[in-house]
Design an enzyme around this catalytic site. Structure first.
Site, PDB file in Angstrom:
ATOM      1  N   HIS A  98       0.905  -1.192   0.115  1.00  0.00           N
ATOM      2  CA  HIS A  98       0.085   0.096   0.115  1.00  0.00           C
ATOM      3  C   HIS A  98       0.994   1.172   0.060  1.00  0.00           C
ATOM      4  O   HIS A  98       1.957   1.185   0.410  1.00  0.00           O
ATOM      5  CB  HIS A  98      -0.783   0.129   1.242  1.00  0.00           C
ATOM      6  CG  HIS A  98      -0.161  -0.308   2.388  1.00  0.00           C
ATOM      7  ND1 HIS A  98       0.392  -1.426   2.988  1.00  0.00           N
ATOM      8  CD2 HIS A  98       0.232   0.698   3.334  1.00  0.00           C
ATOM      9  CE1 HIS A  98       0.800  -1.118   4.051  1.00  0.00           C
ATOM     10  NE2 HIS A  98       0.784   0.043   4.314  1.00  0.00           N
ATOM     11  N   HIS A 100       1.028   5.110   1.420  1.00  0.00           N
ATOM     12  CA  HIS A 100       0.258   6.055   2.437  1.00  0.00           C
ATOM     13  C   HIS A 100       0.288   7.414   2.028  1.00  0.00           C
ATOM     14  O   HIS A 100       1.421   7.722   1.364  1.00  0.00           O
ATOM     15  CB  HIS A 100       1.138   6.181   3.777  1.00  0.00           C
ATOM     16  CG  HIS A 100       1.319   5.050   4.647  1.00  0.00           C
ATOM     17  ND1 HIS A 100       0.943   4.896   5.835  1.00  0.00           N
ATOM     18  CD2 HIS A 100       2.029   3.729   4.241  1.00  0.00           C
ATOM     19  CE1 HIS A 100       1.197   3.723   6.512  1.00  0.00           C
ATOM     20  NE2 HIS A 100       1.824   2.882   5.415  1.00  0.00           N
TER      21      HIS A 100
END
Ligand code: AMP
Ligand code: ZN
Length: 146
Positions: A98, A100
């Protein structure tokens, strides 16, 4: 192995979803560094950055740019960080890749580690190591570009 992000993607765990399409989901980080801290996540599970296929990475990067702009505007941030933690030592806690997006405000906190200085010849030594690894993987890189 149980993955909290896969659970969110499958609808088996709750999240504040702010964007979703066929390949990507974005939701608020449950423990934000600043309010509005958002995670951009591929729907397919990849443990880390190094194994995300190029096509997927392109789409994720475009989505991250789009969502970063929306986060910045909506919380009236002065700036933002886009980061990805890879490996325990880098602070990765969820092993589903992922990005951020962390909204930043003037003088909110100092993100700077203690900086090092290279010893004499040290910079070239590190550059040589990296150049050697870069040339080893050049064929793969060139293959992915085409
Ligand atoms: P990282 O440390 O880079 O692997 O980031 C994982 C992030 O996921 C952390 O910032 C956590 O606060 C966040 N996180 C963990 N569980 C959840 C959840 N159920 N919903 C939203 N964010 C989560
Ligand atoms: Zn997962």
């Amino acid at each position: 192995m149980e993955c909290i992000f896969c659970n969110i993607i499958e609808g088996n765990a709750k999240a504040e979803i702010v964007f979703e399409d066929e390949d990507i989901i974005a939701f608020l980080d449950i423990q934000p560094i600043n309010y509005g801290h958002t995670l951009i996540v591929p729907k397919k599970h990849y443990d880390n950055f190094l194994i995300v296929p190029t096509e997927e990475l392109n789409r994720l990067t475009v989505a991250t740019q789009y969502i970063a702009g929306a986060v910045k505007r909506s919380v009236k941030a002065d700036g933002f960080n886009v980061i990805t933690n890879n490996g325990d030592s880098a602070g990765q806690t969820v092993y589903h890749f992922h990005f951020h997006v962390i909204p930043r405000f003037d003088e909110d906190f100092n993100f700077k580690p203690r900086l090092k200085n290279y010893s004499s010849g040290g910079m070239k030594e590190y550059a040589d190591k990296i150049r050697s690894a870069v040339s080893k993987y050049k064929d793969i890189y060139n293959g992915q570009k085409n």
